[in-house]
Design an enzyme around this catalytic site. Structure first.
Site, mmCIF file in Angstrom:
data_model
loop_
_atom_site.group_PDB
_atom_site.id
_atom_site.type_symbol
_atom_site.label_atom_id
_atom_site.label_comp_id
_atom_site.label_asym_id
_atom_site.label_seq_id
_atom_site.Cartn_x
_atom_site.Cartn_y
_atom_site.Cartn_z
ATOM 1 C CG ASN A 154 -1.722 1.193 1.432
ATOM 2 O OD1 ASN A 154 -1.803 2.044 0.540
ATOM 3 N ND2 ASN A 154 -2.350 1.317 2.601
ATOM 4 C CD1 TRP A 155 3.569 0.928 -2.708
ATOM 5 C CD2 TRP A 155 3.576 1.913 -4.716
ATOM 6 N NE1 TRP A 155 4.248 0.105 -3.576
ATOM 7 C CE2 TRP A 155 4.267 0.696 -4.815
ATOM 8 C CE3 TRP A 155 3.448 2.705 -5.858
ATOM 9 C CZ2 TRP A 155 4.848 0.250 -6.013
ATOM 10 C CZ3 TRP A 155 4.010 2.259 -7.053
ATOM 11 C CH2 TRP A 155 4.707 1.043 -7.119
ATOM 12 C CE LYS A 156 -0.278 3.281 4.715
ATOM 13 N NZ LYS A 156 -0.232 3.401 6.153
ATOM 14 C CG HIS A 191 -6.084 1.912 5.143
ATOM 15 N ND1 HIS A 191 -5.654 2.871 6.023
ATOM 16 C CD2 HIS A 191 -5.067 1.031 5.022
ATOM 17 C CE1 HIS A 191 -4.412 2.581 6.407
ATOM 18 N NE2 HIS A 191 -4.036 1.467 5.814
ATOM 19 C CD GLU A 231 -3.058 5.548 6.717
ATOM 20 O OE1 GLU A 231 -3.105 5.618 5.486
ATOM 21 O OE2 GLU A 231 -2.092 5.074 7.345
ATOM 22 C CD GLU A 291 -3.656 -2.467 7.377
ATOM 23 O OE1 GLU A 291 -2.541 -2.599 6.883
ATOM 24 O OE2 GLU A 291 -4.397 -1.494 7.137
ATOM 25 N N GLY A 308 2.258 2.373 10.790
ATOM 26 C CA GLY A 308 3.200 3.470 10.610
ATOM 27 C C GLY A 308 3.880 3.923 11.888
ATOM 28 C CB SER A 358 5.011 -1.654 11.994
ATOM 29 O OG SER A 358 4.606 -0.308 12.202
ATOM 30 N N GLY A 417 2.705 -1.116 4.336
ATOM 31 C CA GLY A 417 2.755 0.302 3.983
ATOM 32 C C GLY A 417 4.192 0.741 3.769
ATOM 33 N N GLY A 418 4.768 1.355 4.789
ATOM 34 C CA GLY A 418 6.098 1.958 4.692
ATOM 35 C C GLY A 418 7.145 1.074 4.026
HETATM 36 P P1 PGA Z 1 2.612 0.351 7.672
HETATM 37 O O1 PGA Z 1 1.163 0.546 6.998
HETATM 38 O O2 PGA Z 1 3.182 -0.939 7.115
HETATM 39 O O3 PGA Z 1 3.405 1.545 7.250
HETATM 40 O O4 PGA Z 1 2.407 0.266 9.145
HETATM 41 C C1 PGA Z 1 0.286 -0.528 6.780
HETATM 42 C C2 PGA Z 1 -1.008 -0.040 6.199
HETATM 43 O O5 PGA Z 1 -1.491 1.025 6.611
HETATM 44 O O6 PGA Z 1 -1.604 -0.682 5.318
#
Ligand code: PGA
Length: 251
Positions: free
Chosen positions: A9-11, A95, A97, A167, A173, A212, A233-234
């Site tokens: 997930n490149w956000k 998600h 966020e 998640e 993050g 993470s 994500g990251g």
């Molecule tokens: P993260 O994000 O790996 O940076 O914690 C995961 C996500 O939000 O899908």
């Protein structure tokens, strides 16, 4: 046997230049990976990534879509049918966020889930509790409630063409990861919850862990019986790191 899936997930990250670099590293790093690998770029990079993935085994996904499946007058939104035009295999729905920062509620999540499926795309339903909810012992109530919103509205068969991603919000993050045991406990509860409606659907349902995930914790997480891969994500913004996570899922 459930084939593991690792989705990056490149956000809201990337420029055309950085995306091109990431893609070339990633296609190398993920070659012959036994897990299924998906990347979810920002929509402005969809065309670029779509072109670059042609002929590779890495599939394309999106991070969100409109509640209506078809095209229409809805300024600023992108429909699932438009995502299908780019051969998107997966779309994230719900998600944290979007739930936390953009006020998306279960009702909207259900509509998006349904819109995605109606276009023949597989939704990845994201669920997870906040730190306050975990600390007040509400984890399973919250997570199973989010799963139930879709189950109640669309029926258990909707989960035969879907993926769930657990998640924990406090792990996204932040560098904090649920321990493999903590994650396994929630994954098993999700599977049991679905199994109460249909054991076969539950057995085949892929449940990803996100929050993470890194190459250093992926092996332990993916060794758990009910963890079928990761939503990353990251770490998905680094081709070597993402490649290592994909290999961990394939083993
Ligand atoms: P993260 O994000 O790996 O940076 O914690 C995961 C996500 O939000 O899908």
């Amino acid at each position: 046997m459930r084939r593991p899936l690792v989705a990056g997930n490149w956000k809201m990250h990337g420029t055309r230049t950085s995306v091109a670099e990431l893609l070339s590293g990633l296609l190398d790093a993920c070659r012959n990976c036994r897990a299924e690998v998906a990347v979810m770029p920002s929509l402005v990079h969809l065309e670029q990534v779509f072109q670059a993935l042609e002929g590779s085994e890495v599939v394309l996904g999106a991070q969100n879509c409109a509640v209506e499946p078809g095209q229409g007058a809805l300024t600023g939104e992108v429909s699932a049918s438009q995502l299908l035009d780019f051969s998107c295999t997966y779309v994230l729905v719900g998600h944290s966020e979007r739930r936390q920062l953009l006020g998306e509620d279960d009702q909207q999540v259900v509509r998006k889930f349904s819109a995605v499926q109606s276009c023949g795309i597989t939704p990845i339903l994201c669920v997870g509790e906040t730190l306050a909810e975990r600390e007040s012992d509400q984890t399973l109530n919250v997570v199973l409630g989010q799963v139930s919103a879709v189950l109640d509205a669309l029926g258990v068969q909707a989960f035969s063409r879907a993926v769930v991603a657990y998640e924990p919000v406090w792990a996204i993050g932040t560098g904090l990861t649920a321990t493999a045991d903590q994650a396994q406990q929630v994954h098993a509860a999700i599977r049991q919850h679905v199994a109460a409606f249909d054991a076969d659907v539950a057995e085949k349902l892929r449940i990803l862990y996100g929050g993470s995930v890194k190459s250093t914790n992926a092996v332990e997480l993916f060794a758990m019986p009910d963890i079928d891969g990761g939503l990353v994500g990251g770490a998905s913004l680094n081709a070597d790191e993402f490649g290592a996570i994909c290999r961990a899922a394939g083993n």
